[in-house]
Design a protein around this motif. Structure first.
Motif, PDB file in Angstrom:
ATOM      1  N   CYS A 365       0.848  -1.191   0.000  1.00 13.61           N
ATOM      2  CA  CYS A 365       0.000   0.000   0.000  1.00 13.61           C
ATOM      3  C   CYS A 365       0.885   1.243   0.000  1.00 13.61           C
ATOM      4  N   PHE A 366       0.249   2.385  -0.195  1.00 16.59           N
ATOM      5  CA  PHE A 366       0.958   3.670  -0.191  1.00 16.59           C
ATOM      6  C   PHE A 366       0.422   4.531   0.938  1.00 16.59           C
ATOM      7  N   ASP A 367       1.321   5.205   1.650  1.00 19.59           N
ATOM      8  CA  ASP A 367       0.888   6.039   2.759  1.00 19.59           C
ATOM      9  C   ASP A 367       0.329   7.370   2.251  1.00 19.59           C
ATOM     10  N   ALA A 368      -0.020   8.254   3.175  1.00 27.05           N
ATOM     11  CA  ALA A 368      -0.645   9.524   2.792  1.00 27.05           C
ATOM     12  C   ALA A 368       0.270  10.399   1.949  1.00 27.05           C
ATOM     13  N   ALA A 369       1.585  10.166   2.055  1.00 27.73           N
ATOM     14  CA  ALA A 369       2.546  10.934   1.257  1.00 27.73           C
ATOM     15  C   ALA A 369       2.894  10.237  -0.049  1.00 27.73           C
ATOM     16  N   ARG A 370       2.172   9.154  -0.388  1.00 23.53           N
ATOM     17  CA  ARG A 370       2.342   8.415  -1.639  1.00 23.53           C
ATOM     18  C   ARG A 370       3.658   7.647  -1.708  1.00 23.53           C
ATOM     19  N   ASP A 371       4.150   7.251  -0.545  1.00 21.39           N
ATOM     20  CA  ASP A 371       5.324   6.388  -0.456  1.00 21.39           C
ATOM     21  C   ASP A 371       4.873   4.957  -0.164  1.00 21.39           C
ATOM     22  N   ALA A 372       5.456   3.988  -0.852  1.00 23.91           N
ATOM     23  CA  ALA A 372       5.107   2.589  -0.630  1.00 23.91           C
ATOM     24  C   ALA A 372       5.594   2.114   0.731  1.00 23.91           C
ATOM     25  N   GLU A 373       4.816   1.235   1.322  1.00 20.96           N
ATOM     26  CA  GLU A 373       5.245   0.549   2.543  1.00 20.96           C
ATOM     27  C   GLU A 373       5.778  -0.816   2.128  1.00 20.96           C
ATOM     28  N   LEU A 374       7.091  -0.984   2.240  1.00 21.04           N
ATOM     29  CA  LEU A 374       7.750  -2.196   1.790  1.00 21.04           C
ATOM     30  C   LEU A 374       8.448  -2.910   2.953  1.00 21.04           C
ATOM     31  N   PRO A 375       8.696  -4.199   2.805  1.00 18.22           N
ATOM     32  CA  PRO A 375       9.438  -4.911   3.855  1.00 18.22           C
ATOM     33  C   PRO A 375      10.896  -4.484   3.902  1.00 18.22           C
ATOM     34  N   PHE A 389      19.996 -12.182   7.054  1.00 17.70           N
ATOM     35  CA  PHE A 389      20.339 -12.086   8.474  1.00 17.70           C
ATOM     36  C   PHE A 389      19.094 -11.869   9.328  1.00 17.70           C
ATOM     37  N   ASP A 390      18.156 -11.066   8.820  1.00 19.88           N
ATOM     38  CA  ASP A 390      16.948 -10.719   9.568  1.00 19.88           C
ATOM     39  C   ASP A 390      15.953 -10.109   8.581  1.00 19.88           C
ATOM     40  N   SER A 391      14.702 -10.002   8.981  1.00 24.15           N
ATOM     41  CA  SER A 391      13.718  -9.376   8.083  1.00 24.15           C
ATOM     42  C   SER A 391      12.621  -8.680   8.887  1.00 24.15           C
ATOM     43  N   PHE A 392      11.980  -7.721   8.233  1.00 27.23           N
ATOM     44  CA  PHE A 392      10.911  -6.937   8.837  1.00 27.23           C
ATOM     45  C   PHE A 392       9.746  -6.866   7.864  1.00 27.23           C
ATOM     46  N   ALA A 393       8.543  -7.080   8.352  1.00 32.70           N
ATOM     47  CA  ALA A 393       7.366  -6.962   7.506  1.00 32.70           C
ATOM     48  C   ALA A 393       7.099  -5.503   7.177  1.00 32.70           C
ATOM     49  N   ALA A 394       6.439  -5.264   6.074  1.00 28.56           N
ATOM     50  CA  ALA A 394       6.059  -3.904   5.715  1.00 28.56           C
ATOM     51  C   ALA A 394       5.088  -3.323   6.733  1.00 28.56           C
ATOM     52  N   ASP A 395       5.187  -2.033   6.966  1.00 32.35           N
ATOM     53  CA  ASP A 395       4.220  -1.364   7.825  1.00 32.35           C
ATOM     54  C   ASP A 395       2.867  -1.300   7.114  1.00 32.35           C
ATOM     55  N   THR A 396       1.822  -1.197   7.908  1.00 32.39           N
ATOM     56  CA  THR A 396       0.492  -1.055   7.322  1.00 32.39           C
ATOM     57  C   THR A 396       0.196   0.411   7.037  1.00 32.39           C
ATOM     58  N   CYS A 397      -0.727   0.660   6.125  1.00 33.23           N
ATOM     59  CA  CYS A 397      -1.115   2.031   5.794  1.00 33.23           C
ATOM     60  C   CYS A 397      -2.388   2.403   6.539  1.00 33.23           C
ATOM     61  N   ALA A 398      -2.461   3.672   6.944  1.00 25.03           N
ATOM     62  CA  ALA A 398      -3.651   4.128   7.635  1.00 25.03           C
ATOM     63  C   ALA A 398      -4.812   4.131   6.653  1.00 25.03           C
TER      64      ALA A 398
END
Length: 398
Positions: A365-375, A389-398
């Motif tokens: 998804c894309f946040d309010a500033a039109r930036d993608a939320e990626l892992p 080595f490690d990983s992080f899930a993408a943040d969710t969009c409001a």
């Protein structure tokens, strides 16, 4: 240097496009501009963007295009010059009747070209510009890339949870490269302070600096456990070799700027143990592995033999074409010159609230500033190869 080329499918040796059905073969094309970097200081991380766009276009056209109309890519090499990125946006909008633009590549180019695209009412989606805040003041500026500060923050979190000693850090950066400079002087310091990691004044060098021994000596005098680098791959390689020559045994860490899997050979054995963060991991699933195989095969045909594993900006470029297909179908675009202004706006509006799945991730998804939320993927160079080595899930969009 500036180059302009018009192609229906990929250039440089991509296999001929499969025959198209009657509907797509007899209809008007949908033009998309590609602002790319195939020369200048950013050539190394940027030159395979073209390969990935060409692969995606060939696949999409073979499957029927966008709303039954083939994509035609207009290309412009900026030579890593932000002024040329602005020229490219004007050319695509005014001369080529492009629906939208892939790019610009870098943060410096985007800072100059995004206002131009806003005035002309044409969407630009960058595959690599990662400076925080670039898109915030515009409605036609989008990015399928992750915020540099967020990704480096994830790396620091990983150091803590994996028990990597990092109480004392030093920062080195290329002063005459926009995102390296901003990252090292603004984002790195703030993120290090937030985690109570001590550090000294960031130490700079320039693109063309041949001998970085004086800068590394200055860093070594402070006895750091980690050195945070903000540099292009070639610049990072110079620093790595000198750090190891002077006896540094700690970890060298860095954000996305030089997270290029094809730079492992450039770094050599001195890169062992380096930790970097990227928005794409090539071995994540069947789709990423299939994309990687196509990427390596096509680059080999083009003579880019060192490009065997996709950089995150490569994967993001590939996904942007599919994202544009999804938005174009949602907006029911036709590519007709007489309707292009209205269709550009409809295309922008179709991107709002979109959920996209590609090789970079699922349900992006894309946040309010039109930036993608990626892992985020923390990569360790181990035995002169990339290792997860490690990983992080993408943040969710409001």
């Amino acid at each position: 240097m500036m180059k302009r080329r018009t192609l229906l499918a990929a250039s440089g040796g991509l296999l001929a496009m499969p025959a198209l059905g009657p509907a797509i073969g007899q209809t008007r094309e949908i033009v998309i501009g590609l602002t790319m970097v195939k020369s200048g200081p950013l050539k190394t991380p940027g030159e395979a963007t073209e390969t990935c766009v060409d692969i995606a276009v060939s696949e999409i056209n073979a499957a029927g295009g966008i709303n039954g109309r083939p994509i035609r890519i207009e290309k412009f090499d900026t030579g890593s010059d932000p002024r040329q990125a602005a020229t490219a946006a004007q050319k695509f909008a005014r001369d080529d009747n492009a629906l939208a633009i892939i790019g610009p590549f870098s943060s410096g180019e985007s800072a100059v070209a995004f206002p131009v695209g806003e005035r002309l009412g044409i969407v630009q989606i960058s595959n690599s510009a990662s400076q925080p805040g670039l898109t915030g003041n515009f409605s036609y500026a989008w990015r399928l890339t992750e915020d540099e500060g967020k990704q480096f923050g994830r790396l620091l979190t990983s150091l803590s949870r994996k028990g990597v000693p990092a109480s004392r850090a030093e920062i080195m950066f290329i002063s005459d490269e926009r995102i390296s400079n901003i990252t090292a002087t603004q984002f790195y310091p703030g993120l290090l302070r937030a985690r109570n990691i001590s550090f000294g004044e960031p130490v700079s060098f320039q693109y063309r600096t041949f001998d970085v021994a004086p800068q590394v000596t200055q860093v070594m005098q402070r006895n750091p456990e980690v050195v945070a680098l903000a540099a292009t791959p070639d610049g990072a390689g110079k620093v790595l070799r000198e750090l190891r020559r002077q006896g540094f045994r700690g970890r060298v860490i860095g954000s996305q700027i030089f997270a290029d899997p094809n730079s492992v050979e450039l770094f050599g054995p001195e890169g062992e143990g380096m930790l970097i963060v990227a928005g794409f991991w090539w071995d994540r699933n069947d789709a990423t592995r299939a994309f990687t195989r196509k990427y390596a095969e096509e680059n080999a045909r083009r003579g880019l033999t060192s490009k065997r594993i996709p950089h995150h900006s490569d994967a993001q470029a590939y996904d942007i074409v599919y994202l544009m297909k999804q938005a174009g179908e949602r907006a029911r675009v036709t590519g007709e010159a007489s309707r292009i202004a209205a269709e550009r706006t409809a295309f922008r509006d179709a991107l709002r609230g979109i959920s996209f799945t590609g090789v970079t991730g699922e349900n992006t998804c894309f946040d309010a500033a039109r930036d993608a939320e990626l892992p985020g993927f923390i990569i360790e160079i181990k035995n002169q190869a990339w290792s997860l080595f490690d990983s992080f899930a993408a943040d969710t969009c409001a």
